[in-house]
Design a protein around this motif. Sequence first.
Motif, short mmCIF file in Angstrom:
data_model
loop_
_atom_site.label_atom_id
_atom_site.label_comp_id
_atom_site.label_asym_id
_atom_site.label_seq_id
_atom_site.Cartn_x
_atom_site.Cartn_y
_atom_site.Cartn_z
N THR A 44 0.86 -1.21 0.08
CA THR A 44 0.05 -0.08 -0.06
C THR A 44 0.95 1.12 -0.04
OG1 THR A 44 -1.63 -1.24 1.43
CG2 THR A 44 -1.89 1.04 1.11
N ASN A 45 1.95 0.94 0.83
CA ASN A 45 2.84 2.39 1.00
C ASN A 45 3.44 2.59 -0.40
OD1 ASN A 45 4.10 4.22 2.27
ND2 ASN A 45 5.42 3.02 3.62
N ARG A 46 3.86 1.48 -1.18
CA ARG A 46 4.27 1.70 -2.37
C ARG A 46 3.43 1.85 -3.56
NH1 ARG A 46 6.99 -3.67 -3.34
NH2 ARG A 46 7.69 -2.89 -4.97
N GLY A 47 2.16 2.17 -3.27
CA GLY A 47 1.07 2.47 -4.18
C GLY A 47 0.96 1.38 -5.12
N MET A 48 1.04 0.02 -4.69
CA MET A 48 1.02 -1.03 -5.88
C MET A 48 -0.36 -1.51 -5.75
SD MET A 48 4.08 -1.09 -6.73
CE MET A 48 4.57 -2.79 -7.58
N LEU A 49 -1.21 -1.34 -4.67
CA LEU A 49 -2.55 -1.86 -4.49
C LEU A 49 -3.68 -1.00 -5.14
CD1 LEU A 49 -2.10 -3.81 -1.08
CD2 LEU A 49 -2.00 -4.82 -3.46
N PRO A 50 -4.64 -1.68 -5.70
CA PRO A 50 -5.70 -0.87 -6.11
C PRO A 50 -6.54 -0.03 -5.38
CG PRO A 50 -6.52 -3.14 -6.48
CD PRO A 50 -5.01 -3.00 -5.95
N SER A 51 -7.39 0.91 -5.59
CA SER A 51 -8.02 1.60 -4.60
C SER A 51 -9.08 0.71 -4.01
CB SER A 51 -8.61 2.67 -5.02
OG SER A 51 -9.34 2.58 -6.34
N GLY A 52 -9.71 -0.16 -4.87
CA GLY A 52 -10.62 -1.13 -4.55
C GLY A 52 -10.15 -2.44 -4.18
N PHE A 53 -9.29 -2.43 -2.98
CA PHE A 53 -8.61 -3.55 -2.32
C PHE A 53 -9.02 -3.86 -0.96
CE2 PHE A 53 -5.21 -5.33 0.08
CZ PHE A 53 -5.29 -6.38 -0.25
N ARG A 85 3.83 5.25 7.86
CA ARG A 85 2.91 6.68 7.55
C ARG A 85 1.59 6.34 7.95
NH1 ARG A 85 3.80 8.34 1.64
NH2 ARG A 85 5.17 6.47 1.12
N GLU A 86 1.49 7.43 8.92
CA GLU A 86 -0.30 7.26 9.42
C GLU A 86 -1.21 7.31 8.33
OE1 GLU A 86 0.18 6.42 12.87
OE2 GLU A 86 -1.92 5.82 12.71
N GLU A 87 -0.94 8.33 7.36
CA GLU A 87 -2.33 8.27 6.39
C GLU A 87 -1.98 7.11 5.52
OE1 GLU A 87 0.97 10.14 6.17
OE2 GLU A 87 1.55 10.29 4.10
N VAL A 88 -1.12 6.25 5.10
CA VAL A 88 -1.18 5.28 4.39
C VAL A 88 -1.81 4.14 5.02
CG1 VAL A 88 0.22 3.26 3.49
CG2 VAL A 88 1.09 5.59 3.06
N TRP A 89 -1.66 4.14 6.48
CA TRP A 89 -2.27 3.00 7.33
C TRP A 89 -3.79 3.40 7.50
CZ3 TRP A 89 -2.09 -1.39 8.75
CH2 TRP A 89 -2.97 -2.03 9.83
N GLY A 90 -4.17 4.82 7.52
CA GLY A 90 -5.58 5.15 7.57
C GLY A 90 -6.10 4.65 6.28
N ARG A 91 -5.60 4.69 5.14
CA ARG A 91 -6.45 4.44 4.01
C ARG A 91 -6.50 2.60 4.00
NH1 ARG A 91 -2.84 5.03 -0.42
NH2 ARG A 91 -1.79 6.87 0.62
N LEU A 92 -5.40 2.03 4.27
CA LEU A 92 -5.62 0.55 4.43
C LEU A 92 -6.78 0.15 5.49
CD1 LEU A 92 -4.32 -1.98 3.47
CD2 LEU A 92 -2.63 -2.00 5.12
N VAL A 93 -6.44 0.67 6.47
CA VAL A 93 -7.42 0.05 7.59
C VAL A 93 -9.03 0.37 7.30
CG1 VAL A 93 -7.54 2.02 9.42
CG2 VAL A 93 -7.32 -0.01 9.90
N GLY A 94 -9.30 1.36 6.46
CA GLY A 94 -10.63 1.74 5.96
C GLY A 94 -11.17 0.49 5.27
#
Length: 505
Positions: A44-53, A85-94
């Motif tokens: 996720t941090n490297r931007g390798m996963l799609p937004s719909g994941f 990076r807290e914002e990356v985690w925030g995106r993933l945890v959602g």
Amino acid sequence: MTNPLRDPQDRRLPRIPEPCALVIFGVTGDLARKKLIPAIYDLTNRGMLPSGFVVLGFARRDWGHDDFEAMAKTAAQEHARTPWREEVWGRLVGSMKFVPGAFDDDAAFDHLGRTLDELRDSHGIHGNAAFYLSIPPAAFPAVLKQLARTGMADNDKAGGWRRVVVEKPFGTDLGSARQLNDLVDDVFTGNDVFRIDHYLGKETVQNILALRFANQLFEPVWNSKYVDSVQITMAEDVGIGTRAAFYDATGTARDVLQNHLLQLLAMVAMEEPTSFDAAEIRAEKLKVLRAITLPQDVAQETVRGQYLAGWVSGERAAAYKDEEGVPPDSKTETYVAVKLGVQNRRWAGVPFYIRAGKRLPRRVTEIAVLFKKAPHLPFHPADVEMLGRNQLVVRVQPDEGVTLKFGSKVPGTAMEVRDITMDFQYGEAFTDTSPEAYERLILDVLIGDRTLFPDAAEVEQSWRVVDPLEAAWKGTTPETYRAGEWGPRAADEMLARDGRRWRRA
Ligand code: BG6
């Protein structure tokens, strides 16, 4: 230079999976916490996963979403490779969800099925999902049955792709591996099954293919005419940790020789594939595995060892038999060394010495190709006294790179020749650090790229090598070595009988 935007096969384009879900069974286990969740964070941090994941955790815990989130966060913070990076985690945890349940609980699996259906609309996953079996093999039948019963394994019904990821051990012998393969094949089609051998996800292991098949330099000497022998070493300084029950029933040969080490051998010895395509690479590896010959005399050409108490890296280590959960009369090996052959035109007569062990002096995995001595040396014998064999060493870990060892003139007035090394180090040659094996492998599962996953035939062939060894060892008592030593003395004697020595790894 080709334009990556014009060529869909060009792998320099970032490979982003389609929107999808990754369902992890056994999400509270060691593997999920130490490897899978951190790898998902890193991707996720490297931007390798799609937004719909979406990550769906399934485990037998009376947990709510918050408990799952807290566990996952700690796991990612403790084990991720890339910066936090807290914002990356925030995106993933959602996009993380937890489904509690036991493997025999129909209602829990119905709930999981409904959740996947809902995600189709809420996260646009189009029915795509991969099921990661991060659970003991004994639990596979129950989970596979549930996936079949609920229709979750059915691509057509899902309207997207459905894949399954199976972790090693792939059975405990040929018979059980076949049963396991049949079981998985009953529920998923062959192309949707991904067997993980995490060694194949390591950059340095993939580099064996680059080294051999992208260069002109090495291939002409990569055969029995020039190669004296090959040594493959997988040394670990750690003991068995908390895995006594698994390890004592398994031993080193089943744990790492059957899979990681035979895969390394296959990559070193295989012929060039006609293309860099999963089926072609697997076909060449399979040919090598089929050509492996066993020692004629197992007592002389294999060594099993078990560690006694000792010191490793300045710390006191208990004997294997004193590890918690190990029976005091255990005959399980924590070290193994074997001499194998590869019976084909390229390799006939070249011994492949393989060794692996726990509680050795340090963690190092390497493949050393040792070359024959020059047929004639026009030097005074005293001048070449310090000249050994030319060696090409693939340093798999931890100091990733490649070493070439050859003779060179010592500065001065005499013509003295001594071994020197030329080093390639990943850390110096490239700015990017290597991804963790699990980052690469999870991404490949989601993309559907099977190149780095062994197929059922490879697994079965590898058992064909290990089963007769296990049968010959049955009832025998392993040699001993002190924790912190390079294995039992018998392993040195095994090579000495052939006039060789283990390389100092
Ligand atoms: C696993 C084995 O497959 O590989 C473990 O079950 C071993 O016993 C581990 O410790 C080593 O992996 P790595 O990537 O640290 O070399």
